[in-house]
Write a protein that holds these residues in place. Structure first.
Motif, short mmCIF file in Angstrom:
data_model
loop_
_atom_site.label_atom_id
_atom_site.label_comp_id
_atom_site.label_asym_id
_atom_site.label_seq_id
_atom_site.Cartn_x
_atom_site.Cartn_y
_atom_site.Cartn_z
N LEU A 1 0.85 -1.19 0.00
CA LEU A 1 0.00 0.00 0.00
C LEU A 1 0.89 1.24 0.00
CD1 LEU A 1 -2.71 -0.90 2.69
CD2 LEU A 1 -2.97 -0.93 0.20
N SER A 2 0.38 2.31 -0.59
CA SER A 2 1.13 3.57 -0.60
C SER A 2 0.39 4.60 0.26
CB SER A 2 1.27 4.09 -2.04
OG SER A 2 0.00 4.32 -2.62
N ASN A 3 1.08 5.69 0.55
CA ASN A 3 0.46 6.83 1.23
C ASN A 3 0.46 7.98 0.23
OD1 ASN A 3 2.09 5.41 3.65
ND2 ASN A 3 0.24 6.37 4.44
N PRO A 4 -0.66 8.46 -0.22
CA PRO A 4 -1.99 7.90 -0.02
C PRO A 4 -2.20 6.69 -0.93
CG PRO A 4 -2.15 9.75 -1.50
CD PRO A 4 -0.70 9.66 -1.08
N ASP A 5 -3.36 6.11 -0.82
CA ASP A 5 -3.77 5.02 -1.72
C ASP A 5 -5.28 5.14 -1.87
OD1 ASP A 5 -3.52 2.79 -3.36
OD2 ASP A 5 -2.14 1.79 -1.98
N VAL A 6 -5.80 4.69 -2.99
CA VAL A 6 -7.24 4.76 -3.24
C VAL A 6 -7.71 3.47 -3.90
CG1 VAL A 6 -9.14 6.00 -4.36
CG2 VAL A 6 -7.11 7.27 -3.60
N PHE A 7 -8.73 2.88 -3.31
CA PHE A 7 -9.40 1.70 -3.87
C PHE A 7 -10.86 2.06 -4.11
CE2 PHE A 7 -5.73 -0.06 -1.86
CZ PHE A 7 -5.38 -1.17 -2.61
N LEU A 8 -11.43 1.49 -5.17
CA LEU A 8 -12.85 1.68 -5.45
C LEU A 8 -13.57 0.37 -5.19
CD1 LEU A 8 -15.34 3.14 -6.56
CD2 LEU A 8 -14.55 2.53 -8.88
N LEU A 9 -14.58 0.43 -4.33
CA LEU A 9 -15.47 -0.69 -4.11
C LEU A 9 -16.77 -0.37 -4.83
CD1 LEU A 9 -13.34 -1.05 -1.90
CD2 LEU A 9 -15.14 -1.80 -0.36
N LYS A 10 -17.10 -1.19 -5.81
CA LYS A 10 -18.37 -1.04 -6.53
C LYS A 10 -19.32 -2.07 -5.98
CE LYS A 10 -16.57 0.56 -10.98
NZ LYS A 10 -16.40 0.17 -12.39
N ILE A 11 -20.49 -1.61 -5.56
CA ILE A 11 -21.48 -2.51 -4.96
C ILE A 11 -22.70 -2.51 -5.87
CG2 ILE A 11 -22.88 -3.00 -2.93
CD1 ILE A 11 -19.99 -0.68 -2.49
N ASP A 12 -23.04 -3.69 -6.41
CA ASP A 12 -24.20 -3.75 -7.31
C ASP A 12 -25.50 -3.92 -6.51
OD1 ASP A 12 -24.49 -6.48 -6.66
OD2 ASP A 12 -23.62 -7.18 -8.55
N GLN A 13 -26.61 -4.02 -7.24
CA GLN A 13 -27.92 -4.11 -6.60
C GLN A 13 -28.06 -5.34 -5.71
OE1 GLN A 13 -27.24 -3.66 -9.80
NE2 GLN A 13 -28.46 -2.03 -10.66
N ASN A 14 -27.28 -6.38 -5.98
CA ASN A 14 -27.32 -7.61 -5.19
C ASN A 14 -26.29 -7.59 -4.06
OD1 ASN A 14 -29.31 -8.72 -6.94
ND2 ASN A 14 -27.68 -9.18 -8.40
N ASN A 15 -25.71 -6.40 -3.81
CA ASN A 15 -24.67 -6.21 -2.79
C ASN A 15 -23.40 -7.01 -3.06
OD1 ASN A 15 -25.99 -4.23 -1.37
ND2 ASN A 15 -26.96 -5.67 0.03
N LYS A 16 -23.17 -7.35 -4.33
CA LYS A 16 -21.90 -7.97 -4.73
C LYS A 16 -20.87 -6.85 -4.84
CE LYS A 16 -19.80 -10.98 -8.18
NZ LYS A 16 -18.62 -10.17 -8.49
N VAL A 17 -19.70 -7.06 -4.24
CA VAL A 17 -18.67 -6.02 -4.18
C VAL A 17 -17.48 -6.40 -5.05
CG1 VAL A 17 -17.10 -4.76 -2.65
CG2 VAL A 17 -19.37 -5.42 -1.83
N SER A 18 -17.07 -5.46 -5.90
CA SER A 18 -15.83 -5.64 -6.67
C SER A 18 -14.83 -4.59 -6.17
CB SER A 18 -16.07 -5.49 -8.17
OG SER A 18 -16.47 -4.17 -8.48
N VAL A 19 -13.56 -4.95 -6.20
CA VAL A 19 -12.49 -4.09 -5.66
C VAL A 19 -11.51 -3.76 -6.78
CG1 VAL A 19 -10.57 -3.95 -4.01
CG2 VAL A 19 -12.68 -5.19 -3.39
N GLU A 20 -11.17 -2.47 -6.89
CA GLU A 20 -10.20 -2.04 -7.89
C GLU A 20 -9.30 -0.98 -7.27
OE1 GLU A 20 -10.13 0.23 -12.25
OE2 GLU A 20 -12.04 -0.14 -11.26
N ARG A 21 -7.99 -1.15 -7.46
CA ARG A 21 -7.04 -0.13 -6.97
C ARG A 21 -6.95 0.96 -8.03
NH1 ARG A 21 -0.81 -1.10 -4.93
NH2 ARG A 21 -0.64 0.85 -3.77
N LEU A 22 -7.18 2.20 -7.61
CA LEU A 22 -7.18 3.33 -8.54
C LEU A 22 -5.91 4.18 -8.48
CD1 LEU A 22 -10.82 4.69 -8.10
CD2 LEU A 22 -9.98 3.04 -9.80
N TRP A 23 -5.31 4.25 -7.31
CA TRP A 23 -4.16 5.16 -7.10
C TRP A 23 -2.91 4.54 -7.68
CZ3 TRP A 23 -4.20 10.09 -5.70
CH2 TRP A 23 -3.01 10.70 -5.35
N ARG A 24 -2.19 5.34 -8.42
CA ARG A 24 -0.88 4.91 -8.94
C ARG A 24 0.13 5.95 -8.49
NH1 ARG A 24 -2.80 0.49 -9.15
NH2 ARG A 24 -4.00 -0.23 -10.91
N SER A 25 0.95 5.58 -7.51
CA SER A 25 1.89 6.56 -6.96
C SER A 25 3.13 6.66 -7.81
CB SER A 25 2.26 6.18 -5.53
OG SER A 25 2.68 4.86 -5.44
#
Length: 182
Positions: free
Chosen positions: A158-182
């Motif tokens: 992990l970096s400082n800072p760091d950013v991850f996106l959690l996308k939650i669909d209508q069925n509460n299924k969660v996908s994780v994606e790292r967005l920050w590129r230091s």
């Protein structure tokens, strides 16, 4: 339409205590973070009450005109109240055994559940796009809940800072994606 939760690790700080501020470099990173979120729709911002987390997201909150909320549940995980010379080995062990509890600390599972409870509250509110700001260990455990192979090595990267996106669909299924590129 689902929800989006941006999980942000704080910028570079001058120390570990809750009152530790950002360094000069950390202040610059907080401005870069505001630039990162400039074209991102944000409805709500929730931060750890630790100074370094608040200072990391203040420029974004000001830019968006959003009131910054704090939530104690986003505070850093306490591994132990002892001064552990082998804390890194103990932390690795805590990723392998989620129920391992070291004197004065909380287990990884307890910390994980605390972080997940914040996300569950976010899913119940009307905001569609929320930013939560926390600390490396707690974020790693939150991500591990949704992505079980996220562990000690990923925490180390992990970096400082760091950013991850959690996308939650209508069925509460969660996908994780790292967005920050230091």
């Amino acid at each position: 339409m689902g929800k989006k939760v941006y999980v942000v690790r704080h910028c570079e700080a001058a120390g570990q205590p809750s009152e530790s501020p950002l360094t000069g470099r950390g202040i610059q990173q907080a401005k870069e973070l505001a630039g990162f979120f400039e074209d991102v729709k944000v409805d709500r911002i929730i931060s750890s009450p630790f100074v370094r987390a608040i200072q990391s997201i203040e420029p974004t909150a000001e830019q968006k005109g959003i009131k910054l909320e704090t939530d104690q549940r986003l505070s850093e995980r306490v591994l132990s109240t002892l001064d552990l010379t082998d804390w890194l080995d103990r932390l690795k062990a805590a990723f392998d055994d989620l129920d391992l509890k070291i004197e004065g600390g909380e287990s990884s599972r307890e910390a994980m559940n605390r972080a997940v409870s914040v996300l569950e509250d976010v899913l119940q509110c009307e905001a569609e796009n929320t930013v939560i700001v926390s600390h490396g260990n707690l974020i790693a455990l939150l991500l591990k809940y949704y992505q079980p192979d996220f562990g000690f090595e990923q925490w180390k990267n992990l970096s400082n800072p760091d950013v991850f996106l959690l996308k939650i669909d209508q069925n509460n299924k969660v996908s994780v994606e790292r967005l920050w590129r230091s």
